[in-house]
Design a protein around this motif. Structure first.
Motif, PDB file in Angstrom:
ATOM      1  N   LYS A  28      -0.495   2.943  24.233  1.00  0.00           N
ATOM      2  CA  LYS A  28      -1.854   2.771  23.712  1.00  0.00           C
ATOM      3  C   LYS A  28      -2.438   4.093  23.206  1.00  0.00           C
ATOM      4  N   VAL A  29      -1.904   5.215  23.719  1.00  0.00           N
ATOM      5  CA  VAL A  29      -2.381   6.512  23.229  1.00  0.00           C
ATOM      6  C   VAL A  29      -2.033   6.657  21.756  1.00  0.00           C
ATOM      7  N   TRP A  30      -0.797   6.271  21.433  1.00  0.00           N
ATOM      8  CA  TRP A  30      -0.396   6.372  20.030  1.00  0.00           C
ATOM      9  C   TRP A  30      -1.215   5.417  19.154  1.00  0.00           C
ATOM     10  N   TYR A  31      -1.449   4.208  19.661  1.00  0.00           N
ATOM     11  CA  TYR A  31      -2.224   3.248  18.870  1.00  0.00           C
ATOM     12  C   TYR A  31      -3.632   3.768  18.611  1.00  0.00           C
ATOM     13  N   SER A  32      -4.223   4.380  19.622  1.00  0.00           N
ATOM     14  CA  SER A  32      -5.559   4.943  19.435  1.00  0.00           C
ATOM     15  C   SER A  32      -5.530   6.076  18.412  1.00  0.00           C
ATOM     16  N   LEU A  33      -4.481   6.881  18.539  1.00  0.00           N
ATOM     17  CA  LEU A  33      -4.328   7.987  17.583  1.00  0.00           C
ATOM     18  C   LEU A  33      -4.178   7.448  16.161  1.00  0.00           C
ATOM     19  N   TYR A  34      -3.345   6.451  16.046  1.00  0.00           N
ATOM     20  CA  TYR A  34      -3.086   5.856  14.736  1.00  0.00           C
ATOM     21  C   TYR A  34      -4.378   5.329  14.114  1.00  0.00           C
ATOM     22  N   ASN A  35      -5.166   4.653  14.931  1.00  0.00           N
ATOM     23  CA  ASN A  35      -6.434   4.108  14.420  1.00  0.00           C
ATOM     24  C   ASN A  35      -7.392   5.211  14.022  1.00  0.00           C
ATOM     25  N   ASN A  36      -7.334   6.316  14.745  1.00  0.00           N
ATOM     26  CA  ASN A  36      -8.175   7.454  14.383  1.00  0.00           C
ATOM     27  C   ASN A  36      -7.727   8.099  13.076  1.00  0.00           C
ATOM     28  N   LEU A  37      -6.419   8.154  12.923  1.00  0.00           N
ATOM     29  CA  LEU A  37      -5.885   8.842  11.739  1.00  0.00           C
ATOM     30  C   LEU A  37      -5.926   7.973  10.484  1.00  0.00           C
ATOM     31  N   HIS A  38      -5.851   6.676  10.704  1.00  0.00           N
ATOM     32  CA  HIS A  38      -5.811   5.760   9.555  1.00  0.00           C
ATOM     33  C   HIS A  38      -6.872   4.684   9.692  1.00  0.00           C
ATOM     34  N   PRO A  39      -8.116   5.059   9.638  1.00  0.00           N
ATOM     35  CA  PRO A  39      -9.168   4.047   9.801  1.00  0.00           C
ATOM     36  C   PRO A  39      -9.159   3.014   8.684  1.00  0.00           C
ATOM     37  N   ASP A  40      -8.651   3.424   7.510  1.00  0.00           N
ATOM     38  CA  ASP A  40      -8.633   2.500   6.370  1.00  0.00           C
ATOM     39  C   ASP A  40      -7.660   1.361   6.588  1.00  0.00           C
ATOM     40  N   ARG A  41      -6.716   1.555   7.495  1.00  0.00           N
ATOM     41  CA  ARG A  41      -5.716   0.502   7.705  1.00  0.00           C
ATOM     42  C   ARG A  41      -6.161  -0.518   8.733  1.00  0.00           C
ATOM     43  N   LYS A  42      -7.417  -0.450   9.062  1.00  0.00           N
ATOM     44  CA  LYS A  42      -7.929  -1.469   9.970  1.00  0.00           C
ATOM     45  C   LYS A  42      -8.262  -2.758   9.221  1.00  0.00           C
ATOM     46  N   TRP A  43      -8.244  -2.677   7.883  1.00  0.00           N
ATOM     47  CA  TRP A  43      -8.748  -3.842   7.141  1.00  0.00           C
ATOM     48  C   TRP A  43      -7.992  -5.135   7.390  1.00  0.00           C
ATOM     49  N   PRO A  44      -6.659  -5.100   7.643  1.00  0.00           N
ATOM     50  CA  PRO A  44      -6.016  -6.401   7.896  1.00  0.00           C
ATOM     51  C   PRO A  44      -6.616  -7.094   9.117  1.00  0.00           C
ATOM     52  N   SER A  45      -6.814  -6.339  10.188  1.00  0.00           N
ATOM     53  CA  SER A  45      -7.370  -6.983  11.382  1.00  0.00           C
ATOM     54  C   SER A  45      -8.813  -7.393  11.143  1.00  0.00           C
ATOM     55  N   MET A  46      -9.551  -6.547  10.402  1.00  0.00           N
ATOM     56  CA  MET A  46     -10.939  -6.916  10.100  1.00  0.00           C
ATOM     57  C   MET A  46     -10.998  -8.157   9.225  1.00  0.00           C
TER      58      MET A  46
END
Lengths: 485, 193
Positions: A28-46
């Motif tokens: 989950k640390v990596w997932y959190s990091l990933y979300n921090n680094l790539h906020p634009d890639r949240k759009w599929p889930s959104m």
């Protein structure tokens, strides 16, 4: 010199040992990091969330209408057809005192829907006053207009206006009682039709001067009346059929129950790992072979929740809901004046911990508590009963999530209690059985009272800990059940 | 993936390269965080914060020295900042004394030395273990430690002396070390002052 030499060696020793040590972080640390680094890639889930939200809203709105679109369309078509049916003639007479001057640019006869009538009965009281508010034309005390208005449902105002007309000198009376009855009948039969908006003007056929209102129902042949009533009845039956009140089967068969269960809680405690061989391999470990006897006591527990019950037959109903559990029991211990170092066996591995409590029974008490939120799913079976008193037996399974608690774990030598909440199992499964009496009151609320036994299927602690602790409760469940009807 | 590829990819915000960098260095860096932190969860939070800094500041890395050393310095600084932010460090650094802790030599079996040593370090009071970690393991001087922790250089020295004495005591009592034994084993002088 000897001392300095030793100190430097000590640092070297530390560094060499510590540098060997590695830990694998959770994913989950990596997932959190990933979300921090790539906020634009949240759009599929959104996008998925948005889609689900939209779908839920659409379904909610679509199912909230009492009329389906098909029914609306059908009713609308019927209305238009009847409006244009020239085989039906109706003549209406208006009284001058009911006329209200209204200025309008209309040059054609029109109908104004001012309100909806609240009685569906075809043969409503003849004395019911009909609100007529037609517009008049000048110089004509009485005029007649043959029109096919018999299916104009909630129309209460019928009239026309001519650009040059003045609204004077109108003295017409209701000259034909039968015609008024007919108007009443027409109006009442189409009450609450959602297709007709109030204060809406609908143009009537006819362009000539002769067609201009005020209009009067002057006469109707018996055949016309019969025809009128026949079609009217047909329309009403059709409307009633298409728009009959939906019976909410789910609400009819569902009840909502709220309950609280005070109980006594205790545990079944057992050792799951035999670590004797583990300890025997270490000369440094000098274990106490005669661990202290653990003295624990039951304590007051509480659970509360609400469930939705659905009757699938006369005797059986399913239930599901949400429930909060507060579970605890007490250990008699001796508090230590200062913390001591001890070890805790985790995954057959001794880890150093400090402790403030000895397992030696004393005057001090440790409350071992767990707070859970659960989703009970189960069924109740009606064993016997009548309208007012029923006897049920029920059971459920309850996946739970541990919100918090205080865990005191036995040290490797079973001489100390170590506070270690990290080893609490977060997800668990409870099961309960119960039997209760249901007493129905005059206002429809049902009181439920009966004993309940709840058992925790998995240990309170994670597998890494070498002991298993399964909690159980015996209590009295008290609750009320209300219906949706 | 080579280190150069990882660096180049990470600078281009390539997720695969970022993950490769994380996979390579995170186990060792988490161990660093763990020595400073109160719990594993805190350590993971520190690690996450540290890696965000690493990714965002990687363009400042000039290929001077080992990449792991550069990453480690960022992680250590992150840990110190978190401790200072939580006010845990400032509250305990000057207050805790070794006498507050008592050990029982008969309770702890020695298992694997590295883990045992780390756990013993973590048993130290926060102020002690922070100074000890920074000086003895991370290699900072007392002057640097004083600047990092906003304390006097002399305070850092005294904290370190006490920390070391306390740790030695613990390690000896746990039978993890034997003074005479490891003096022979590591019989060389470390010249760092």
């Amino acid at each position: 010199m000897e001392e300095n030499f030793y100190r430097d060696e000590f640092e070297y020793f530390l560094k060499e040992n510590v540098d060997e040590f590695k830990m694998v972080p959770s994913r989950k640390v990596w997932y959190s990091l990933y979300n921090n680094l790539h906020p634009d890639r949240k759009w599929p889930s959104m996008a998925v969330c948005l889609f689900i939200l939209t779908a839920v809203l659409y379904i909610g709105i679509a199912n909230n209408n009492s009329l389906s679109n098909a029914a609306k369309k059908s009713s609308s078509e019927n209305f238009s057809n009847l409006l244009n049916d020239k085989n039906i003639d109706t003549k209406i007479t208006f009284s001058a005192k009911d006329y209200t001057p209204v200025k309008s640019s209309h040059s054609k006869p029109f109908l104004t829907v001012t309100s909806q009538i609240n009685d569906l009965a075809l043969n409503n009281s003849e004395k019911e006053k009909v609100t007529l508010n037609p517009l008049a034309t000048s110089g004509k005390n009485e005029n007649s207009h043959t029109n096919n208005i018999e299916n104009l449902k909630t129309i209460t105002t019928i009239g026309s206006v001519n650009k040059s007309d003045e609204l004077n000198n109108i003295g017409t009376n209701y000259s034909d009682e039968r015609n008024i009855k007919s108007v009443n009948t027409i109006n009442y039969s189409y009450k609450n039709n959602p297709l007709i908006e109030t204060n809406k003007q609908i143009e009537l056929p006819g362009n000539s001067e002769a067609d201009i209102l005020p209009i009067k129902i002057t006469s109707q042949t018996s055949e016309q009346k019969s025809n009128l009533l026949s079609i009217e009845k047909s329309w009403v039956e059709d409307y009633a059929f298409r728009n009959k009140r939906a019976i909410n089967k789910f609400k009819q068969n569902s009840t909502l129950s709220y309950y609280i269960t005070p109980s006594l809680g205790y545990r079944i405690f057992s050792k799951t790992n035999d670590n004797s061989s583990f300890y025997s391999s270490f000369a440094a470990a000098r274990l106490n072979n005669d661990p202290a006897q653990l003295i624990d006591n039951a304590a007051l527990n509480l659970e509360a929740g609400t469930v939705l019950q659905y009757n699938i037959s006369k005797r059986l109903r399913l239930k599901s809901g949400v429930q909060a559990n507060y579970t605890n029991y007490v250990s008699n211990v001796t508090a230590l004046g200062h913390p001591v170092l001890t070890s805790l066996t985790i995954n057959n591995w001794g880890e150093i911990r400090s402790s403030n409590f000895s397992t030696k029974p004393g005057k001090d008490k440790l409350n071992k508590t767990i707070m859970q939120i659960g989703l009970p799913v189960g069924a109740d079976f009606k064993i016997a009963g009548n309208e007012t008193v029923s006897w049920y037996a029920g059971a459920d399974l309850q996946p739970t999530y541990v919100l918090g608690g205080s865990a005191y774990l036995l040290s490797s030598d079973e001489k100390y209690y170590i506070s270690e909440n990290d080893l609490l199992r977060r997800v668990n499964l409870n099961t309960s059985i119960e039997t209760f009496l249901s007493l129905k009151s005059s206002n429809g609320i049902v009181l439920n009272v009966g004993p309940q036994f709840r058992y925790q299927l998995f240990s309170t602690y994670k597998k890494a800990y070498g002991y298993s602790e399964k909690m159980y409760n015996v209590g009295v469940k008290v609750g009320i059940t209300t219906s949706f009807k | 993936m080579t280190e150069e590829q990882m660096l180049a990819g990470t600078l281009k915000n390539n997720a695969a390269a970022q993950e490769a960098l994380y996979d390579r260095y995170s186990p060792r860096m988490l161990a660093v965080c763990y020595r400073f932190a109160k719990s594993r969860e805190d350590a993971e939070d520190m690690l996450q914060e540290g890696f965000i800094k690493i990714y965002t500041q990687l363009h400042q890395y000039r290929n001077e020295g080992v990449l792991e050393g550069w990453i480690r310095r960022i992680i250590v600084h992150t840990c110190i900042n978190v401790l200072k932010k939580n006010k845990k460090f400032s509250e305990t650094v000057d207050l805790i004394h070794a006498n507050a802790f008592h050990t029982k030599e008969d309770l702890v079996p020695s298992i694997i030395q590295a883990k045992q040593v780390v756990e013993c370090i973590r048993m130290l009071p926060l102020g002690y273990k922070t100074v000890l970690n920074l000086y003895a393991i991370e290699g900072y001087s007392h002057k640097e430690i004083g600047q990092m922790l906003d304390i006097e250089e002399s305070t850092s020295r005294s904290q370190y002396t006490r920390a070391k004495a306390m740790l030695e005591d613990i390690l000896v009592k746990k039978s993890i070390i034997d003074k005479s034994q490891y003096k022979n084993q590591y019989g060389r002088i470390n010249n760092r002052k």
